[in-house]
Design an enzyme around this catalytic site. Sequence first.
Site, PDB file in Angstrom:
ATOM      1  N   ARG A 283      39.591  38.033  50.367  1.00 40.12           N
ATOM      2  CA  ARG A 283      39.037  39.366  50.430  1.00 40.12           C
ATOM      3  C   ARG A 283      38.274  39.539  51.832  1.00 40.12           C
ATOM      4  NH1 ARG A 283      35.209  38.442  45.228  1.00 40.12           N
ATOM      5  NH2 ARG A 283      36.025  36.160  46.002  1.00 40.12           N
TER       6      ARG A 283
ATOM      7  N   HIS B  33      41.240  40.649  40.407  1.00 43.91           N
ATOM      8  CA  HIS B  33      42.149  39.423  40.058  1.00 43.91           C
ATOM      9  C   HIS B  33      43.543  40.284  39.440  1.00 43.91           C
ATOM     10  CE1 HIS B  33      38.303  37.330  38.935  1.00 43.91           C
ATOM     11  NE2 HIS B  33      38.843  36.793  39.909  1.00 43.91           N
TER      12      HIS B  33
ATOM     13  N   SER C 210      33.695  38.950  40.720  1.00 41.84           N
ATOM     14  CA  SER C 210      32.994  38.702  39.312  1.00 41.84           C
ATOM     15  C   SER C 210      31.445  38.587  39.304  1.00 41.84           C
ATOM     16  CB  SER C 210      33.496  37.506  38.883  1.00 41.84           C
ATOM     17  OG  SER C 210      34.917  37.521  38.376  1.00 41.84           O
TER      18      SER C 210
ATOM     19  N   LYS D  41      28.959  24.927  36.403  1.00 41.24           N
ATOM     20  CA  LYS D  41      28.717  26.245  36.215  1.00 41.24           C
ATOM     21  C   LYS D  41      28.422  26.869  34.712  1.00 41.24           C
ATOM     22  CE  LYS D  41      31.321  28.182  40.229  1.00 41.24           C
ATOM     23  NZ  LYS D  41      32.766  29.146  40.397  1.00 41.24           N
TER      24      LYS D  41
HETATM   25  P1  ADP Z   1      36.731  31.024  42.202  1.00 40.20           P
HETATM   26  O1  ADP Z   1      35.558  30.413  41.466  1.00 40.20           O
HETATM   27  O2  ADP Z   1      37.733  30.141  42.197  1.00 40.20           O
HETATM   28  O3  ADP Z   1      36.455  31.490  43.383  1.00 40.20           O
HETATM   29  P2  ADP Z   1      37.130  33.635  41.194  1.00 40.20           P
HETATM   30  O4  ADP Z   1      37.549  33.913  39.657  1.00 40.20           O
HETATM   31  O5  ADP Z   1      35.884  34.315  41.507  1.00 40.20           O
HETATM   32  O6  ADP Z   1      37.330  31.836  40.980  1.00 40.20           O
HETATM   33  O7  ADP Z   1      38.445  34.026  41.989  1.00 40.20           O
HETATM   34  C1  ADP Z   1      39.582  33.361  41.725  1.00 40.20           C
HETATM   35  C2  ADP Z   1      40.786  33.962  43.003  1.00 40.20           C
HETATM   36  O8  ADP Z   1      40.746  35.503  43.043  1.00 40.20           O
HETATM   37  C3  ADP Z   1      40.074  33.576  44.469  1.00 40.20           C
HETATM   38  O9  ADP Z   1      41.345  33.148  45.031  1.00 40.20           O
HETATM   39  C4  ADP Z   1      39.648  34.722  44.732  1.00 40.20           C
HETATM   40  O10 ADP Z   1      39.811  34.731  46.251  1.00 40.20           O
HETATM   41  C5  ADP Z   1      40.358  35.771  43.943  1.00 40.20           C
HETATM   42  N1  ADP Z   1      39.635  37.128  43.891  1.00 40.20           N
HETATM   43  C6  ADP Z   1      38.536  37.294  43.424  1.00 40.20           C
HETATM   44  N2  ADP Z   1      38.353  38.811  43.598  1.00 40.20           N
HETATM   45  C7  ADP Z   1      39.304  39.269  44.292  1.00 40.20           C
HETATM   46  C8  ADP Z   1      39.157  40.592  44.926  1.00 40.20           C
HETATM   47  N3  ADP Z   1      38.500  41.595  44.769  1.00 40.20           N
HETATM   48  N4  ADP Z   1      40.550  40.926  45.731  1.00 40.20           N
HETATM   49  C9  ADP Z   1      41.497  39.674  45.792  1.00 40.20           C
HETATM   50  N5  ADP Z   1      41.231  38.568  45.353  1.00 40.20           N
HETATM   51  C10 ADP Z   1      40.135  38.194  44.750  1.00 40.20           C
END
Ligand code: ADP
Length: 164
Positions: free
Chosen positions: A90, A18, A128, A42
């Site tokens: 990703r 992020h 995450s 969630k």
């Molecule tokens: P969501 O529940 O909306 O997927 P996340 O917090 O998991 O929320 O992710 C938010 C955004 O950040 C999404 O667009 C996700 O693809 C991106 N993201 C999460 N991890 C990574 C990473 N390692 N590299 C690039 N983008 C990421």
Amino acid sequence: MERIAIYPGSFDPLTNGHVSIIERGLEIFDKIIVAIAINVRKTPLFDVEERTEFIRRSFPSERVQVETFEGLLVDYCRERGVSVILRGLRAVSDFEYELQMANMNRKLDNTIHTVFMMTEESDFYVSSSLVKEVARFGGRVEGVVPALVERRLAERFAKSNESS
Ligand code: ADP
């Protein structure tokens, strides 16, 4: 005119994946609103206040704002007067879901555009949920999440392992 993007997600917790998207996003946009989605279905590990703190402390800049939203993302974008949604990509596995969501959002409001940034190689496997799994079993997540998040994860799981 200020170029503003909304970067929505769960951020439970903030990872270096992020962080990289926000840092690189700041090279394109003047301001990024990191929008923490409140999802009643969630159960997060960290509450909204903690998730907000992680982002605020990682980005003390005025160019990064942290907010929360509930309901439809396009409604929130309209409310904030922002027409760009920033998302990270990703693996191929992200693609289908993201494509579906971007198309649905465009159907709901075709004045709102989704912009994708590719993950950095080093963050390819970072999510995450994986971070939480590793930390739960005492694995090291150094370099995968900001130091503050690393400490909080260790504290959280030390407590839950004591009580179980
Ligand atoms: P969501 O529940 O909306 O997927 P996340 O917090 O998991 O929320 O992710 C938010 C955004 O950040 C999404 O667009 C996700 O693809 C991106 N993201 C999460 N991890 C990574 C990473 N390692 N590299 C690039 N983008 C990421």
